[in-house]
Design a protein around this motif. Structure first.
Motif, mmCIF file in Angstrom:
data_model
loop_
_atom_site.group_PDB
_atom_site.id
_atom_site.type_symbol
_atom_site.label_atom_id
_atom_site.label_comp_id
_atom_site.label_asym_id
_atom_site.label_seq_id
_atom_site.Cartn_x
_atom_site.Cartn_y
_atom_site.Cartn_z
ATOM 1 N N UNK A 3 2.569 8.927 -2.544
ATOM 2 C CA UNK A 3 1.343 8.224 -2.926
ATOM 3 C C UNK A 3 0.196 8.637 -2.022
ATOM 4 N N UNK A 4 -1.014 8.640 -2.576
ATOM 5 C CA UNK A 4 -2.196 8.994 -1.783
ATOM 6 C C UNK A 4 -3.394 8.172 -2.236
ATOM 7 N N UNK A 5 -4.288 7.900 -1.294
ATOM 8 C CA UNK A 5 -5.519 7.172 -1.605
ATOM 9 C C UNK A 5 -6.597 7.532 -0.612
ATOM 10 N N UNK A 6 -7.849 7.405 -1.012
ATOM 11 C CA UNK A 6 -8.930 7.745 -0.090
ATOM 12 C C UNK A 6 -10.242 7.088 -0.463
ATOM 13 N N UNK A 7 -11.086 6.955 0.527
ATOM 14 C CA UNK A 7 -12.513 6.710 0.326
ATOM 15 C C UNK A 7 -13.207 7.531 1.398
ATOM 16 N N UNK A 9 -15.862 11.190 -2.247
ATOM 17 C CA UNK A 9 -15.301 10.461 -3.370
ATOM 18 C C UNK A 9 -14.577 9.199 -2.946
ATOM 19 N N UNK A 10 -14.559 8.222 -3.835
ATOM 20 C CA UNK A 10 -13.916 6.943 -3.542
ATOM 21 C C UNK A 10 -12.519 6.844 -4.142
ATOM 22 N N UNK A 11 -11.976 7.974 -4.526
ATOM 23 C CA UNK A 11 -10.601 8.060 -5.025
ATOM 24 C C UNK A 11 -10.165 9.515 -4.913
ATOM 25 N N UNK A 12 -8.886 9.777 -5.122
ATOM 26 C CA UNK A 12 -8.351 11.125 -4.950
ATOM 27 C C UNK A 12 -8.958 12.100 -5.957
ATOM 28 N N UNK A 13 -9.081 11.685 -7.202
ATOM 29 C CA UNK A 13 -9.575 12.592 -8.251
ATOM 30 C C UNK A 13 -10.988 13.075 -7.952
ATOM 31 N N UNK A 33 -5.119 16.275 5.276
ATOM 32 C CA UNK A 33 -3.729 16.356 4.823
ATOM 33 C C UNK A 33 -3.660 16.192 3.307
ATOM 34 N N UNK A 34 -4.475 15.291 2.785
ATOM 35 C CA UNK A 34 -4.519 15.100 1.327
ATOM 36 C C UNK A 34 -4.954 16.391 0.646
ATOM 37 N N UNK A 35 -5.962 17.066 1.189
ATOM 38 C CA UNK A 35 -6.405 18.329 0.597
ATOM 39 C C UNK A 35 -5.323 19.395 0.694
ATOM 40 N N UNK A 36 -4.594 19.418 1.800
ATOM 41 C CA UNK A 36 -3.501 20.381 1.939
ATOM 42 C C UNK A 36 -2.433 20.146 0.872
ATOM 43 N N UNK A 78 -14.917 7.076 6.571
ATOM 44 C CA UNK A 78 -14.024 6.811 5.452
ATOM 45 C C UNK A 78 -12.583 6.677 5.894
ATOM 46 N N UNK A 79 -11.677 6.942 4.951
ATOM 47 C CA UNK A 79 -10.248 6.775 5.219
ATOM 48 C C UNK A 79 -9.421 7.606 4.250
ATOM 49 N N UNK A 80 -8.219 7.920 4.698
ATOM 50 C CA UNK A 80 -7.229 8.552 3.838
ATOM 51 C C UNK A 80 -5.882 7.915 4.096
#
Length: 412
Positions: free
Chosen positions: A8-12, A16-20, A349-352, A234-236
């Protein structure tokens, strides 16, 4: 030892305020920098930052959570809520002591601290502090409030290693799962440093860009005219899960975390070792743990913040580690997001992971005149995204104090 996967992943964050949205804007090479709106920075040396846009905390947070928390904790709760939703974990059917939270925060509640001190001074030094002052300020409140929101009773704490912080948190979560101490962790990092004191402090160090007239191009890693980093916020959040547990419940798996390492430069308070010795060792150790040869790595998301000293020091370390790796391409997403300090490693890490899923490397933007000190053979993705078969991806994060951290993800 047990295997660890991302489910699972999430971000702000400023892109962007979501992964997509984050992924779409990163691949598009969009700069998120602009004039600071959070406070009046017109008299400051640095007047620009990469701010989160259109933040609506009540999407995931209730009124009391918002009232009792600083912005860095709100970002943490927001991204963790997304990540748990994305993971489709049925927490109610799990032992709550099997799910932990290890979260990274570099500075903590800077905004809260400034507001309370200002109220104290303007109130003629009458000690009328909010009862929420300390809970809103302290860095561990992000991990604590995530656990409270979802009833997670496993291992719970916050890591602090400056700009390596989120990687430190993910590394710890990785190791605890491998050792059988937990089945699932909510991990990542958050930061809310766009405040007068934070911007003023980093600006006084001359660590930040002063390209105030052209903020969109201010973050320019590896360009010979770079003059410092641009602050981000922000956050991831990532859900790390023991592989067999994820497989048994039929979870979607984004990638496997196969290597994690940390070293120290033991060199200088704020500058990296010029030859990148500690950074090179961190990458080498992570490769060894992942059982990968340097030639097997496909993509490296660099720490590269757009500082004159740091960018080349990191490339020197990359050159030492991957001298024979003609297949490796590198890029710096901070050219678009700015530098999120303690949250930087999480969103990178999310981008990786996404690069493995989509076989795309986001570009490094704003390189107009490449620095002549870039080591020969380093292949930087610039201007446009690169479509490439990616099975393995590395993410670096380094911090003041000489902290070096590296994570490696692999297709599964």
């Amino acid at each position: 030892m047990k295997r660890v996967v991302i489910t699972g992943m999430g971000t702000i964050n400023p892109l962007g305020n979501n992964i997509a949205d984050f992924w779409k804007n990163a691949v598009s090479g969009k700069s998120s920098a602009g004039i600071i709106t959070r406070f009046d920075a017109s008299k400051f040396r640095t007047q620009i930052a990469c701010e989160v846009k259109d933040f609506k905390p009540d999407t995931y947070l209730d009124r009391n959570e918002i009232k009792r928390s600083d912005l860095f904790t709100q970002y943490a709760l927001y991204s963790a809520s997304q990540a748990l939703e994305d993971s489709e974990l049925n927490i109610s059917q799990m032992d709550p002591f099997d799910i932990g939270v290890i979260w990274g925060v570099g500075q903590g509640g800077m905004e809260t601290f400034e507001q309370e001190v200002e109220n104290y001074v303007t109130g003629n030094y009458v000690p009328r502090f909010s009862p929420f002052f300390v809970p809103r300020l302290i860095v561990n409140m992000a991990s604590g409030m995530i656990s409270m929101k979802f009833g997670l009773q496993g291992i719970n704490y916050t890591t602090v290693s400056a700009c390596a912080t989120a990687n430190t948190a993910m590394m710890d979560a990785f190791n605890y799962i491998r050792l059988g101490k937990a089945k699932v962790f909510v991990t990542g990092g958050s930061e809310a440093p766009i405040t007068a004191a934070s911007i003023g402090g980093f600006s006084a160090m001359k660590a930040m860009s002063v390209r105030n007239a052209d903020p969109l191009t201010a973050s320019r890693p590896f360009d010979k005219d770079r003059d410092g980093f641009v602050m981000g916020e922000g956050a991831g959040a990532l859900i790390l899960e023991e592989y067999e547990h994820a497989k048994k419940r039929g979870a979607k798996i984004y990638a496997e975390l196969v290597g994690a390492s940390m070293t120290a430069d033991a060199y200088h308070m704020t500058s990296p070792h010029p030859e990148g010795l500690g950074a090179a060792k961190a990458m080498q150790l992570a490769l060894e743990e992942a059982k990968l040869n340097p030639t097997e790595l496909d993509y490296l998301n660099l720490h590269a913040t757009s500082t004159p000293v740091g960018d080349i020091a990191e490339l020197n370390a990359v050159n030492k580690t991957f001298r024979e790796a003609s297949n490796l391409w590198v890029s710096s997403s901070k050219s678009m997001t700015g530098h999120l300090l303690g949250a930087a490693g999480a969103i990178e890490a999310i981008l990786a992971v996404k690069s493995i899923n989509e076989n795309i490397i986001p570009p490094t933007i704003n390189i107009e005149n490449p620095d002549s000190e870039i080591p020969h053979g380093i292949q930087i993705v610039t201007k446009k995204p690169m479509h490439k078969n990616i099975k393995t991806a590395m993410s670096n994060a380094f911090g003041f104090g000489g902290h070096n951290s590296t994570l490696i993800f692999r297709e599964i």
